[in-house]
Write a protein that holds these residues in place. Structure first.
Motif, PDB file in Angstrom:
ATOM      1  N   ILE A 472      40.911  31.220  49.417  1.00 26.38           N
ATOM      2  CA  ILE A 472      40.414  32.206  48.470  1.00 26.38           C
ATOM      3  C   ILE A 472      40.579  33.593  49.090  1.00 26.38           C
ATOM      4  O   ILE A 472      40.182  33.836  50.227  1.00 26.38           O
ATOM      5  CB  ILE A 472      38.929  31.951  48.140  1.00 26.38           C
ATOM      6  CG1 ILE A 472      38.747  30.543  47.540  1.00 26.38           C
ATOM      7  CG2 ILE A 472      38.389  33.014  47.197  1.00 26.38           C
ATOM      8  CD1 ILE A 472      39.443  30.330  46.224  1.00 26.38           C
ATOM      9  N   ASN A 505      42.666  31.880  39.890  1.00 23.27           N
ATOM     10  CA  ASN A 505      42.335  30.508  39.504  1.00 23.27           C
ATOM     11  C   ASN A 505      41.401  30.497  38.294  1.00 23.27           C
ATOM     12  O   ASN A 505      41.062  31.550  37.735  1.00 23.27           O
ATOM     13  CB  ASN A 505      41.741  29.735  40.691  1.00 23.27           C
ATOM     14  CG  ASN A 505      40.404  30.282  41.150  1.00 23.27           C
ATOM     15  OD1 ASN A 505      39.739  31.037  40.443  1.00 23.27           O
ATOM     16  ND2 ASN A 505      39.981  29.904  42.359  1.00 23.27           N
ATOM     17  N   ASN A 506      40.965  29.316  37.890  1.00 23.10           N
ATOM     18  CA  ASN A 506      40.131  29.186  36.687  1.00 23.10           C
ATOM     19  C   ASN A 506      38.758  29.826  36.847  1.00 23.10           C
ATOM     20  O   ASN A 506      38.071  30.095  35.857  1.00 23.10           O
ATOM     21  CB  ASN A 506      39.974  27.711  36.314  1.00 23.10           C
ATOM     22  CG  ASN A 506      41.285  27.096  35.863  1.00 23.10           C
ATOM     23  OD1 ASN A 506      42.169  27.807  35.368  1.00 23.10           O
ATOM     24  ND2 ASN A 506      41.438  25.794  36.029  1.00 23.10           N
ATOM     25  N   ASN A 507      38.351  30.049  38.087  1.00 23.11           N
ATOM     26  CA  ASN A 507      37.056  30.690  38.340  1.00 23.11           C
ATOM     27  C   ASN A 507      37.191  32.198  38.515  1.00 23.11           C
ATOM     28  O   ASN A 507      36.254  32.857  38.975  1.00 23.11           O
ATOM     29  CB  ASN A 507      36.417  30.085  39.592  1.00 23.11           C
ATOM     30  CG  ASN A 507      36.086  28.617  39.420  1.00 23.11           C
ATOM     31  OD1 ASN A 507      35.683  28.192  38.329  1.00 23.11           O
ATOM     32  ND2 ASN A 507      36.265  27.834  40.477  1.00 23.11           N
ATOM     33  N   LYS A 508      38.361  32.702  38.172  1.00 17.84           N
ATOM     34  CA  LYS A 508      38.658  34.129  38.270  1.00 17.84           C
ATOM     35  C   LYS A 508      38.607  34.631  39.714  1.00 17.84           C
ATOM     36  O   LYS A 508      38.351  35.811  39.976  1.00 17.84           O
ATOM     37  CB  LYS A 508      37.709  34.944  37.381  1.00 17.84           C
ATOM     38  CG  LYS A 508      37.842  34.618  35.899  1.00 17.84           C
ATOM     39  CD  LYS A 508      36.904  35.449  35.037  1.00 17.84           C
ATOM     40  CE  LYS A 508      37.037  35.062  33.571  1.00 17.84           C
ATOM     41  NZ  LYS A 508      36.100  35.838  32.721  1.00 17.84           N
ATOM     42  N   GLN A 509      38.864  33.720  40.628  1.00 18.86           N
ATOM     43  CA  GLN A 509      39.006  34.096  42.027  1.00 18.86           C
ATOM     44  C   GLN A 509      40.480  34.295  42.339  1.00 18.86           C
ATOM     45  O   GLN A 509      41.359  33.691  41.704  1.00 18.86           O
ATOM     46  CB  GLN A 509      38.441  32.999  42.934  1.00 18.86           C
ATOM     47  CG  GLN A 509      36.956  32.747  42.786  1.00 18.86           C
ATOM     48  CD  GLN A 509      36.526  31.501  43.523  1.00 18.86           C
ATOM     49  OE1 GLN A 509      37.087  30.431  43.320  1.00 18.86           O
ATOM     50  NE2 GLN A 509      35.521  31.637  44.374  1.00 18.86           N
ATOM     51  N   GLN A 548      34.046  38.567  48.723  1.00 20.00           N
ATOM     52  CA  GLN A 548      35.090  37.981  47.892  1.00 20.00           C
ATOM     53  C   GLN A 548      35.745  39.041  47.020  1.00 20.00           C
ATOM     54  O   GLN A 548      35.198  40.125  46.796  1.00 20.00           O
ATOM     55  CB  GLN A 548      34.519  36.873  47.003  1.00 20.00           C
ATOM     56  CG  GLN A 548      34.085  35.632  47.753  1.00 20.00           C
ATOM     57  CD  GLN A 548      33.769  34.486  46.812  1.00 20.00           C
ATOM     58  OE1 GLN A 548      33.821  34.627  45.588  1.00 20.00           O
ATOM     59  NE2 GLN A 548      33.454  33.340  47.386  1.00 20.00           N
ATOM     60  N   VAL A 550      37.235  39.135  43.180  1.00 22.41           N
ATOM     61  CA  VAL A 550      37.235  38.367  41.935  1.00 22.41           C
ATOM     62  C   VAL A 550      37.734  39.251  40.799  1.00 22.41           C
ATOM     63  O   VAL A 550      37.835  40.475  40.936  1.00 22.41           O
ATOM     64  CB  VAL A 550      35.824  37.835  41.615  1.00 22.41           C
ATOM     65  CG1 VAL A 550      35.344  36.884  42.717  1.00 22.41           C
ATOM     66  CG2 VAL A 550      34.843  38.977  41.431  1.00 22.41           C
TER      67      VAL A 550
END
Length: 573
Positions: A472, A505-509, A548, A550
């Protein structure tokens, strides 16, 4: 009338079956016996007859790692196991418990056992360079060659020691090589560290064989490996022939086939000159009568190949200006093809090879580091190759992929350009159109970069950081050393680091993953006015959330970023 039609239908069916059976019978029947001495080229005998160099039977025996199987250690050996892994880059303790003469499963295509080859093949000098190599891996390489090579074609084995300093590589090795079994082995020692490339040149120039075969110091040749490798050179003296390299697992020394049967691969490259392989084009597949025949390849992995000594010499050996290792496979491949030769992969020649988990432990120290002046020697090598052999358009593709190479001092390449002129070599554009045309299928021409460097917060102390492939993407304090904080953003919206791309990715990461093959585009855009990093497909912006990165709304609260050009330490000295 219906009866007549029915009978004709049966006749047709029976005829098809008979024709099919005759074709199968023809394939299985041996061809008329031909004297091996009269062969001028390889001949396929049919699946019912063994080739003239094939063993009638192969003896399998029990024991650690036999038949190329995995070998595992006891739990109480873990401390010594890890110590040796740190030294050698692979599980040397596993290797030490495996016989120097271990058996291997035949990983070739089934057809390979049914080829006969000319017997007037040239004799070879086999060159192996080593530096602080493990005892068993080095000697197993030698044993496999002696045990599986027809004696008349093995002129000598040259071991080139690149100034090793481990105790067993000194007098103990010299003493062992005095045994009659090693009568064809010569040991040459460099007076100073030279690196792989120059050490290979030293071995090549000292060799007396008509053909040079290069292997790494942790290999095992498989059944009937040499005649198939030499046959293309006998047919065309300007051939570089490459065996198929079966990987040996570096943890348990299991040997596994490199390719799925019937799906041969060939060597290509991406524009940063990382070696890649791809399935051979349909055009080449259609030109082959047998799936076990050699086929052309634009380049090779570098470590294992055969070439005539006089041809290698006329090409100027390896460029002596290349340092340590890296790029020499491209340099040789390009000049072989562009200067009137060819390079082929040989499916019926198989060699197992251990890939290290880490590279040479002393390549960046003392004398080796001094040779490159602190610059990354691989990048320096690549630049020498590119500036010698690429046309201007293709040079820009390389510098787009590796912008730091513009800052590298590559040294003098006038002697390499003289060789290119003297041999009247073709252009790189010819090479790309006639030989390496399938590179574009996976690696299209890269658009120019808009930015190359770090992506920082407005305060300039926090940077985007990939933390490695598959991780990530987050943020960390800016260290100004490049690495995982070094990004490229091109005019087509591709945000990348090295050969990997930044995806959502699908988690907006944000995640670092392999780039999609066949595309040079991406969804990213840097909004200069607002300092926002914008994802055009999701219409979201990159925001910092603790440690992170995002995707979130592109409003006034969105994070503001700055793009800072990167300049490495070695250019500041």
């Amino acid at each position: 009338m219906n009866v007549v039609k029915l009978r004709w239908s049966r006749v047709i069916k029976v005829s098809i079956i008979i024709i099919f059976m005759m074709v199968m019978l023809f394939c299985l029947l041996p061809v008329p016996e031909i004297s091996s001495e009269s062969l001028t080229e390889p001949i396929f005998l049919g699946m019912a007859s063994l080739g003239n160099f094939e063993p009638v039977s192969v003896r399998f025996r029990p024991g650690p790692g036999e038949n190329g199987a995995a070998h595992r250690l006891r739990r109480d050996q873990s401390a010594e196991e890890q110590r040796l892994k740190n030294t050698y880059g692979f599980n040397q303790l596993v290797s030490d418990e495996i016989s120097l003469n271990r058996s291997l499963l035949d990983t070739r295509e089934p057809e390979c056992r049914h080829w006969s080859y000319p017997t007037d093949l040239p004799a070879v000098s086999l060159v192996v360079v080593f530096h602080n190599e493990g005892w068993s891996t080095l000697l197993r390489t030698v044993h496999s060659v002696i045990n599986r090579t027809p004696e008349k074609y093995l002129q000598e084995i040259i071991l080139v020691d690149d100034k090793s300093d481990l105790q067993h590589t000194g007098e103990p090795l010299e003493s062992a090589l005095r045994a009659p079994y090693y009568s064809k082995v010569r040991l040459l020692r460099n007076q100073e560290r030279e690196g792989l490339i120059r050490s290979r040149n030293n071995g090549a120039q000292a060799a007396v064989g008509e053909v040079l075969v290069f292997l790494d110091a942790h290999c095992e040749v498989n059944t009937n490996w040499l005649p198939p490798l030499l046959a293309p050179i006998l047919a065309d003296a300007k051939t570089l022939s490459v065996p198929v390299i079966d990987p040996t697992e570096n943890d348990d020394f299991r040997v596994r086939p490199a390719y799925t049967p019937g799906r041969p691969m060939r060597g290509i490259f991406e524009w940063g000159l990382l070696y890649k392989e791809t399935q051979i084009p349909a055009k080449i597949q259609l030109e082959r009568t047998h799936k076990s025949e050699p086929y052309p390849a634009p380049t090779h992995a570098g470590g294992l190949f055969a070439i005539r000594k006089d041809w290698f010499s006329s090409l100027g050996w390896y460029d002596p200006g290349l340092l340590v290792w890296g790029g020499e496979n491209y340099e040789l491949s390009f000049k072989v093809w562009m200067c009137g030769g060819r390079s082929v992969f040989v499916p019926c020649s198989r060699v197992a090879h251990v890939y290290r988990k880490h590279s040479c432990s002393s390549c960046h120290k003392n004398a080796m580091a001094d040779k490159s002046g602190g610059q990354p020697y691989t990048l320096r090598n690549y630049k020498r190759v590119v500036e010698t052999w690429f046309d201007d358009k293709y040079k820009e593709y390389f510098y787009t992929r590796e912008p730091l190479a513009r800052l590298v001092d590559m040294g003098d390449i006038s002697s390499q350009l003289e060789i290119k002129s003297r041999l009247e070599c073709k252009s790189f554009d010819w090479f790309m159109k006639e030989v390496a045309y399938d590179v574009y299928d996976k690696y299209p021409a890269p658009p120019p970069n808009l930015h190359y460097g770090s992506i920082q917060t407005a305060t300039g102390d926090i940077c985007l950081d990939t933390f490695g492939l598959g991780m990530i993407v987050g943020v960390s304090p800016c260290h100004n050393l490049g690495g995982n904080q070094l990004f490229r953003l091109n005019t087509a919206g591709k945000l990348s680091t090295g050969e990997f791309c930044i995806h959502a990715n699908n988690n907006k990461q944000l995640v670092s993953q392999r780039c999609a093959e066949g595309s040079a585009a991406g969804p990213w855009k840097f909004m200069t006015s607002s300092g926002q990093l914008y994802h055009t497909k999701l219409t979201l912006c990159v925001q910092r959330a603790a440690n992170q990165a995002v995707l979130g709304n592109c409003d006034e609260d969105a994070s503001e970023w700055t793009l800072k050009q990167f300049r490495p330490i070695w250019t500041r000295q």
